[in-house]
Scaffold this active site. Structure first.
Site, PDB file in Angstrom:
ATOM      1  N   LEU B 221       0.983  -1.168   0.124  1.00  0.00           N
ATOM      2  CA  LEU B 221       0.038   0.003   0.046  1.00  0.00           C
ATOM      3  C   LEU B 221       0.739   1.155   0.016  1.00  0.00           C
ATOM      4  O   LEU B 221       1.673   1.537   0.803  1.00  0.00           O
ATOM      5  CB  LEU B 221      -0.778  -0.035   1.295  1.00  0.00           C
ATOM      6  CG  LEU B 221      -1.986   1.327   1.348  1.00  0.00           C
ATOM      7  CD1 LEU B 221      -2.775   1.428   0.350  1.00  0.00           C
ATOM      8  CD2 LEU B 221      -2.432   1.045   2.734  1.00  0.00           C
ATOM      9  N   ASP B 222       0.680   2.302  -0.958  1.00  0.00           N
ATOM     10  CA  ASP B 222       1.463   3.245  -1.172  1.00  0.00           C
ATOM     11  C   ASP B 222       2.857   3.422  -1.154  1.00  0.00           C
ATOM     12  O   ASP B 222       3.487   4.160  -0.577  1.00  0.00           O
ATOM     13  CB  ASP B 222       0.770   4.384   0.004  1.00  0.00           C
ATOM     14  CG  ASP B 222      -0.561   4.373   0.032  1.00  0.00           C
ATOM     15  OD1 ASP B 222      -0.960   4.632  -1.214  1.00  0.00           O
ATOM     16  OD2 ASP B 222      -1.109   4.898   1.044  1.00  0.00           O
ATOM     17  N   GLU B 223       3.323   1.980  -1.464  1.00  0.00           N
ATOM     18  CA  GLU B 223       4.764   1.961  -1.434  1.00  0.00           C
ATOM     19  C   GLU B 223       5.450   1.714  -2.710  1.00  0.00           C
ATOM     20  O   GLU B 223       6.687   1.392  -3.087  1.00  0.00           O
ATOM     21  CB  GLU B 223       5.045   0.738  -0.521  1.00  0.00           C
ATOM     22  CG  GLU B 223       4.641   0.528   0.809  1.00  0.00           C
ATOM     23  CD  GLU B 223       5.786   1.437   1.566  1.00  0.00           C
ATOM     24  OE1 GLU B 223       6.719   1.856   1.129  1.00  0.00           O
ATOM     25  OE2 GLU B 223       5.561   1.512   2.979  1.00  0.00           O
TER      26      GLU B 223
END
EC number: 3.5.1.10
Lengths: 277, 277, 277, 277
Positions: B221-223
């Site tokens: 996530l969001d990485e």
């Protein structure tokens, strides 16, 4: 193993990149970094190549000459610290930033000397053990004053002359001796607020941004090729003096970034513009 | 005369640039623009070349294969409009900006379809005559919902899938079908404020900047690899809602700039990072 | 409970703030937000106060008149959506941004009508169900053309007229009918690049930043009081067309932020400048 | 005629502004500048007032106490140069900028002393004739080391302690002695990249911006109330070292702007946030 920077500037044609990189490969030079730009409107090709290896400079330039269009300008420069002379008047912030960076890292440069038309900044120069030459403009004609400064500057054989808030206009006679080697910081976002008191002009106009511009000096005031610009936001509550105070941080930051680009041989002057690789 | 973009990514070695540009010259292809980057730490070479001429693609790729290190990845892409599918939830600003730019200029892209897990933005899609597919997540399992969306999306064979404030997390099963082809806009300057309600997190922390990050989606996530980021300044007087309102302009601007870079084939994914030419 | 905004502008004197806030307190009005500015150079006091409560407007203004210096200008305005008319030529991006924000949130405004001197943007207006009036300048004198536009505009009794890339110069006759009510977006960081083709001028000068300026229109071209400005960085590789393409995002962002400030009654015109609270 | 700054912080209630400004008027004090902020969520009122006149401080504070809610905190401060002690480790750029500004204008501050846990920056301190105290941490426990530094610092009775790249964590025992008086510069846009080596963390994450954050120090590492933040754009070609080199200009600029705000009494700490007037 040496590292050098090759700058090429010529009419555009097919195969230039292949030609130049081919020659470098034959010379067993490693291309550490390569940047090119083609101005399609004027059909002009620009390239900056960082090379590593053992250089037979004469042979390299001769081989490059064979693969490049006749119109080419080619320059092979050593990397490593360049030498500058800094010209100042009374304001300390740009000079201070250059001295700090030359001394403590941040700019790979030797400040050989500082020339001031006032004595104000002599103590600052002395803090960093840099020779300060006070050349007053007061009893001299403009020509005599510039001549006196040139004599001081020439002695140091600088790669570049940096005007760190030197507040007098240089004449063509001075400028031509260091063509495309004099870098000035002007305290406005050019072409707005050319000339004297740009912060006062900015305040009078009621602008919501103020800025700074680093450019090479040519014979038109504040009209030389621009290297770097930046702005900060201001509002109605700023007086001209507060604009000047806040603007100093932009001025010194823009000047030092522009100088860094120039020292790295990342700036090519082209007409009245710059290609900044 | 066609124009194509060559992306090369391989272990670094001497002579690659000479090799590739030499092959292009033999093929009588004009190099309109060339950018390269060497990651010296990992010994990896990246190059993006815009070529113009008459392409014998098979022969070109075969000749390039001979001069490049074995490990190379080489991609030759047509320029010209790419096709995307946009996924949305309820917020209109990013989608609206993409529609305006696709329709009136600014992004060379065809928005083939819009998929929403709410029906909210259907009227906006219809204004621009773009098919809107409402695929509610409400009665479906996560897997079923993604399967239903994939069926819609696959039909359009998009080059990229753009998450224009699509507010649900995609599972690995979905992501792997469009590896390095899904672009998300997250409403914070990552890696700060990962996950839900970043503006609320920002307000609680009392930060003086808020921002947005466009990145490729991977399974964390969001990485994923970041393409573009920007921030604006805020102060104590901003509520979380005002941060959100002001942040929308940054979100849409960052997403559209990132998409533009991707559409121009200026972005190469490399581990969890991007090289942006 | 109503909310209103009080704008006061008068010669500076001791006790004004105490006087005004005292009157508000007597009227049992809650001060939600108060901002003041004193121009010490010219001895002028400016204040913006957000008030909440039950208003006896006549009595309030009369009581304020007693505590304020004679020279005061005082304005009490309702909060809530204002009405604007937008004037356009052919470019869609600013209009599109205003329409999106008026429709989906982001600007508390009613776009009552759009007036174009070309028919180009009629379809965009229709997408958002806003009346579009095509008033061609082609067969009319400048005076007749402006008269025709004024007749359309006056019918809507707008609070403000927004020039969203309206590319013709307005005459004093037009401007005086909407003094300090016409907001223009100019595609340069004024005062640089006044007049036609600022991106072309910027390209020719070789600047490293481009920008946009939102200002009230007065009778000097691009010389009116500035509300908001911003810039983005560009480099040698940008053509004038690419500058224009990238500049569009700045233009629309600056215009919409300036309009937001004006709609919130946060802008006071003062000579040729603005106080922006 | 003196000038003082009044900071008030209390529960919100009707009539506070009228009350305070009324008292100032009775005391014949001129309000040079007034800023207020109401946190509506928590019902808290903040005000900063620059007053000019002849002060009967005791009577003024007593009269203010009568018109303010019981919960109020009120502080009346002299304007004029404050005294700071600067703590450093090895990096020169932030200290150099503070010294230049204290010496040549730009910050109205007296740098009373510099404390270093290395001797590296002693020559820089000496250039500007500021006492440098070398307090090595090497043979001491953390508690002993802090005690030794405190003894040096306390002697100077500083208004604020500035951590200009002091690279060790301070314990609660140290911090509580200078609660809300210690200002740190952290070389990332917090809350991202807390702790050691933020540029290395930034490089590993592949972010496209780097930044700096000035904050008051509390007992949670890099978690104190933020005063100022800023960022610059970077790209894939920056190594962690190049990020660090470019980041230095942001660090020193953010630190000096934050310090300026604090010195002007424009910052009020409120929970874990700041109100910056």
């Amino acid at each position: 193993m040496e590292r050098k920077i090759l700058i090429t500037d010529c009419d555009d044609a097919q195969g230039i990149l292949a030609g130049v990189t081919g020659v470098c490969f034959q010379h067993k030079l490693n291309i550490v970094k390569n940047s090119e730009f083609v101005d399609n409107l004027q059909g002009r090709f620009f390239m900056r190549t960082e090379l590593e290896g053992v250089f037979d400079t004469e042979a390299l330039l001769s081989d490059l000459d064979k693969v490049l269009p006749k119109s080419h300008h080619t320059k092979l420069t050593d990397t490593g610290a360049k030498r500058i002379v800094v010209m100042v008047t009374k304001e300390a912030h740009c000079l201070g930033d250059l001295l700090m960076k030359a001394y403590y890292g941040g700019l790979d440069v030797e400040i050989a000397a500082i020339v001031g038309n006032y004595e104000t900044l002599k103590p600052l120069a002395e803090k960093f053990d840099v020779p300060f030459h006070y050349v007053s403009h007061e009893v001299l004609s403009r020509g005599e004053h510039e001549q006196a400064m040139l004599e001081v500057i020439n002695e140091y054989q600088p790669d570049y002359v940096v005007l760190a808030k030197y507040m007098r206009i240089l004449t063509p006679g001075f400028v031509e001796q260091y063509a495309n080697q004099i870098i000035n910081i002007h305290h406005s976002f050019l072409p707005a607020f050319i000339g004297a008191s740009p912060y006062k002009q900015a305040w009078e106009r009621g602008v919501k941004i103020i800025g700074a511009t680093a450019h090479f000096v040519n014979n038109c005031l504040d009209e030389g090729p621009i290297i770097k610009q930046d702005v900060i936001h201001v509002d109605h509550s700023y007086s001209a003096e507060e604009m000047a105070r806040c603007g100093r941080d932009v001025e010194k930051s823009v000047l030092s970034k522009a100088l860094q680009l120039v020292l790295n041989e990342e700036v090519v002057v082209y007409g009245n513009k710059t290609v900044v690789f």
